[in-house]
Scaffold this motif. Structure first.
Motif, mmCIF file in Angstrom:
data_model
loop_
_atom_site.group_PDB
_atom_site.id
_atom_site.type_symbol
_atom_site.label_atom_id
_atom_site.label_comp_id
_atom_site.label_asym_id
_atom_site.label_seq_id
_atom_site.Cartn_x
_atom_site.Cartn_y
_atom_site.Cartn_z
ATOM 1 N N GLU A 148 0.810 -1.213 0.000
ATOM 2 C CA GLU A 148 0.000 0.000 0.000
ATOM 3 C C GLU A 148 0.848 1.269 0.000
ATOM 4 N N ASP A 149 2.089 1.176 0.428
ATOM 5 C CA ASP A 149 2.970 2.345 0.506
ATOM 6 C C ASP A 149 4.309 1.986 -0.138
ATOM 7 N N LEU B 18 0.731 6.070 -1.750
ATOM 8 C CA LEU B 18 0.520 6.243 -0.321
ATOM 9 C C LEU B 18 -0.880 5.749 0.030
ATOM 10 N N GLY B 19 -0.958 4.821 0.950
ATOM 11 C CA GLY B 19 -2.255 4.264 1.308
ATOM 12 C C GLY B 19 -2.953 3.591 0.146
ATOM 13 N N PRO C 260 8.546 4.910 3.066
ATOM 14 C CA PRO C 260 7.757 3.874 2.400
ATOM 15 C C PRO C 260 8.152 2.477 2.857
#
Length: 403
Positions: free
Chosen positions: A214-215, A231-232, A337
């Motif tokens: 997800e990141d 991001l997310g 990250p």
């Protein structure tokens, strides 16, 4: 009001959710029997039968055969109907436009490459786009009107406020503020525009090294040096679409570049971009430097250095790794990250040898400790990302049986 179509929990919404779950399973696993679909979705046999009948009637699934080699009668196998919809993608560079059409299952059914050499456009951009698209459409055996969506990948990004292409002065003909309106007037399908490196990240997240993450940051080094920031689970594009234009990043070891948009370069690009690698090789005294476009030369030099363990090759790779880690350290220090994906010919050609060197250098320069991996999507990753992006939106539309 209770009972209104579209209200969460109503039968029509639940049916649509089950339909989509079944279609996603068929995309992921290939042909499945009614019994297998029922087990994977948790639906009863009668409900699974009704679901498949509904999807078959809507033209979304078809029978592709029967099970064999098991006791009892053979069961019918169902698959997503590949002709239910088509989507297209374009990968635009100063040298060519690469176009492709994929059916709803994701299989590429037509490709076409339109050369666009020279610093001046060989014709109106609208004509170039339609010629490239029509070439892929013809190769796919469909019509332009059959396409549900088109995603165009370019260097830089179109400013959402002005409609102008920014951060890509090297792409001739694409900077008119009227261009997007002109393309919309001639193309019958919805068109989206995305930064090329962002599309590589889409491809890696859906098909490659970033699946399940997800990141992550994707660092790209080929014709230019850039990054994509996820991001997310979502791409971060920034206010004007310029997030990830790390080539403009001022870094230690490179002189400050003033008026970066006019120069179309910056400190990180000058330090670690593909064009810096042949210069570095000459400074080190490496012989037999090939000729050709600098990105191809850079990839050849890095690949050769990773394969042939000599003093000069080790020095080339170590210096290149340090330069790459210098810019990456700023990124990971701010973003922290989970993963960094190295992609583009000038990074991928170094393989595990270069990756390991960059990882070691980054751990010396940054407090954050993301894991570095080499990208898995090697063949036309920008185009693959454009197709994946177009297919995701197309499936959301076509697979919605609640309407």
């Amino acid at each position: 009001m209770a009972g209104t179509a579209g209200t969460p929990g109503t039968p029509s919404v639940l049916r649509a959710m089950n339909d989509r779950a079944a279609l996603d399973l068929l995309l992921a696993h290939g042909p499945l029997s009614r019994t297998k679909i029922g087990k994977l979705t948790g639906l009863s046999k009668p409900t699974a039968s009704q679901l498949l009948a509904r999807l078959e009637s809507a033209g979304l699934v078809l029978v592709t055969g029967t099970t064999e080699g098991r006791p009892g009668p053979n069961a019918q196998l169902y698959a997503v109907n590949p002709t239910a919809a088509y989507a297209a993608g374009l990968d635009v560079t100063p040298e060519r436009i690469l176009a492709a059409v994929a059916d709803i299952t994701g299989r590429t059914v037509g490709e076409y490459e339109l050369p666009t050499p020279g610093r001046r456009p060989s014709g109106p951009v609208v004509q170039q786009v339609t010629d490239a698209l029509d070439g892929a459409v013809k190769a796919a055996g469909v019509a332009r009107a059959d396409l549900h969506r088109l995603v165009i990948g370019t260097p830089g990004a179109f400013d959402p406020g002005t409609g102008r292409l920014r951060y890509a002065s090297h792409l001739p003909g694409w900077h008119s503020p009227a261009l997007l309106d002109e393309l919309a007037a001639v193309l019958p399908m919805p068109v989206e525009y995305e930064n090329d490196v962002n599309l590589v990240a889409v491809a890696e997240q859906r098909l490659g090294a970033a699946r399940g993450h997800e990141d992550f940051v994707l660092l790209w080094n080929e014709g230019g040096l850039g990054a994509a920031l996820v991001l997310g689970g979502r791409l971060h594009r920034g206010w004007t679409g310029g997030a990830g234009e790390v080539g403009f990043l001022p870094v230690p070891g490179a002189p400050l570049v003033r008026q970066v948009t006019k120069a179309n370069s910056g400190g990180y690009q000058e330090l670690a971009g593909s064009q810096a690698i042949p210069h570095l090789a000459r400074e080190l005294g490496i012989a037999d430097i090939p000729s050709g476009p600098y990105a191809e030369v850079a990839a050849t030099l890095v690949e050769r250095a990773a394969a042939e363990d000599t003093v000069l090759n080790r020095l080339l790779l170590q210096t290149y790794a340090t330069r790459l880690a210098t810019g990456l350290a700023s990124l990971v220090s701010v973003l922290d990250p989970e993963l960094v994906v190295l992609s583009g010919a000038s990074l991928a050609s170094g393989g595990e040898v270069l990756r390991s060197l960059v990882q070691s250098e980054l751990e010396e320069l940054a407090a954050a400790r993301p894991r570095l991996v080499v990208g898995d999507v090697h063949e036309h990753p920008v185009l693959r990302g454009a197709l994946e992006s177009a297919l995701a939106a197309t499936r959301d539309e076509v697979f919605d049986t609640s309407r």
